[in-house]
Design a protein around this motif. Structure first.
Motif, short mmCIF file in Angstrom:
data_model
loop_
_atom_site.label_atom_id
_atom_site.label_comp_id
_atom_site.label_asym_id
_atom_site.label_seq_id
_atom_site.Cartn_x
_atom_site.Cartn_y
_atom_site.Cartn_z
N MET A 1 48.23 36.33 39.48
CA MET A 1 47.53 37.61 39.37
C MET A 1 48.54 38.74 39.54
O MET A 1 49.27 38.79 40.52
N ASN A 2 48.62 39.63 38.53
CA ASN A 2 49.63 40.67 38.60
C ASN A 2 49.17 41.85 39.46
O ASN A 2 48.03 41.93 39.89
N MET A 3 50.12 42.78 39.71
CA MET A 3 49.82 43.88 40.63
C MET A 3 48.76 44.82 40.06
O MET A 3 47.96 45.37 40.81
N TRP A 4 48.73 45.01 38.71
CA TRP A 4 47.70 45.86 38.14
C TRP A 4 46.32 45.29 38.42
O TRP A 4 45.39 46.02 38.78
N THR A 5 46.17 43.98 38.28
CA THR A 5 44.88 43.35 38.53
C THR A 5 44.48 43.52 39.99
O THR A 5 43.33 43.82 40.31
N MET A 17 38.20 38.68 46.63
CA MET A 17 39.24 38.93 45.65
C MET A 17 39.72 37.65 44.99
O MET A 17 39.61 37.49 43.77
N THR A 18 40.21 36.72 45.78
CA THR A 18 40.70 35.46 45.23
C THR A 18 40.50 34.33 46.23
O THR A 18 40.29 34.56 47.42
N VAL A 19 40.59 33.12 45.70
CA VAL A 19 40.76 31.94 46.54
C VAL A 19 42.11 31.35 46.15
O VAL A 19 42.60 31.58 45.04
N ASN A 20 42.72 30.61 47.06
CA ASN A 20 44.08 30.14 46.82
C ASN A 20 44.16 28.62 46.93
O ASN A 20 43.75 28.04 47.93
N ILE A 26 43.09 32.28 42.37
CA ILE A 26 42.00 32.18 41.38
C ILE A 26 40.96 33.24 41.70
O ILE A 26 40.52 33.38 42.85
N ALA A 27 40.61 34.02 40.68
CA ALA A 27 39.68 35.12 40.90
C ALA A 27 38.32 34.62 41.33
O ALA A 27 37.78 33.67 40.76
N ALA A 28 37.77 35.25 42.35
CA ALA A 28 36.44 34.90 42.85
C ALA A 28 35.52 36.09 42.68
O ALA A 28 35.12 36.73 43.65
N MET A 29 35.22 36.41 41.44
CA MET A 29 34.36 37.54 41.13
C MET A 29 33.05 37.05 40.54
O MET A 29 32.99 35.96 39.96
N SER A 75 47.68 37.18 34.34
CA SER A 75 47.09 38.29 35.07
C SER A 75 45.92 37.82 35.93
O SER A 75 45.73 38.27 37.06
N VAL A 76 45.10 36.93 35.34
CA VAL A 76 43.90 36.44 36.03
C VAL A 76 43.69 34.97 35.72
O VAL A 76 43.84 34.53 34.58
N LEU A 77 43.32 34.20 36.74
CA LEU A 77 42.89 32.81 36.58
C LEU A 77 41.39 32.77 36.83
O LEU A 77 40.92 33.14 37.91
N ILE A 78 40.63 32.33 35.83
CA ILE A 78 39.18 32.26 35.93
C ILE A 78 38.75 30.83 36.25
O ILE A 78 39.21 29.89 35.61
#
Length: 222
Positions: A1-5, A17-20, A26-29, A75-78
């Motif tokens: 996940m990049n800094m912009w994200t 925000m994420t799980v690791n 990994i994005a948790a949205m 940038s994002v892992l879904i």
């Protein structure tokens, strides 16, 4: 996940925000949060690369640091797979809603329809990309769908084997979104392709690996 994200997520105050797992964020949205995120991406000019990651890919990344390195550049892992949702819950990291890759791509096309994007489908089997474009065009008439299928793209011994004019062909079509379908499961070929070539396509806003989504949309896979 990049800094912009990360800045984006913090800007909108998203709860999870994420799980690791194995060093991969990994994005948790929720789907609605993803919807807002992608909509912002299409209007912000920030190029975003996305991988839809399933449990097989995650385990492959655990064993192979080169796969892990490729995924970490996205940038994002879904989370595409109930296994990741369960792992998140049982490791005490909270809820990480599953977002199947084909669902994400369809909803991405919906957003592209609003902003009249050019979406290029790369890969799939035979004429599946062309067939998928025709199916999608009926649903999203404002999108300029393009297809490059019936080509061989391989990654062997650290080298790409693909048509020499492939990038030139892609650039000439000026896609703002590219969906790369070079296999799913624990095959990271499409993510490698995105990681290496997305920044060489000036018009691009979003690049996403979609696995078998093109084959499903075309009707080849029910």
């Amino acid at each position: 996940m990049n800094m912009w994200t990360k800045r984006y997520i913090l800007k909108y105050g998203m709860r999870n925000m994420t799980v690791n797992f194995f060093g991969l964020e990994i994005a948790a949205m929720s789907r609605q949060e993803f919807f807002v995120f992608i909509k912002d991406t299409l209007t912000s000019g920030n190029r975003t690369t996305i991988a839809t990651i399933n449990p097989e890919m995650l385990l492959a990344a655990k064993k192979d640091r080169t796969i892990r390195r490729v995924l970490s550049t996205m940038s994002v892992l879904i989370p595409d797979g109930i296994g990741i949702t369960l792992m998140s819950f049982f490791t005490g990291q909270g809820i990480c809603p599953r977002y199947p890759g084909v669902d994400f791509f369809i909803e991405l096309c919906g957003l592209a329809n609003e902003t009249k994007e050019t979406v290029l489908l790369l890969g799939g089997w035979g004429k599946d990309a062309e067939t998928a474009c025709k199916v999608l065009k009926k649903v999203f008439p404002n999108v300029n769908f393009k297809a490059i299928g019936e080509i061989e793209i391989r990654y062997e011994n650290g080298e790409w084997h693909q048509p020499i004019d492939l990038l030139e062909n892609i650039r000439s079509q000026s896609p703002t979104i590219i969906a790369v379908a070079l296999g799913g499961g624990n095959n990271d070929r499409q993510e490698r392709w995105v990681a290496e070539f997305a920044n060489k396509i000036p018009s691009l806003k979003v690049a996403v690996g979609v696995g078998g989504a093109i084959d499903m949309i075309s009707g080849k896979i029910p």
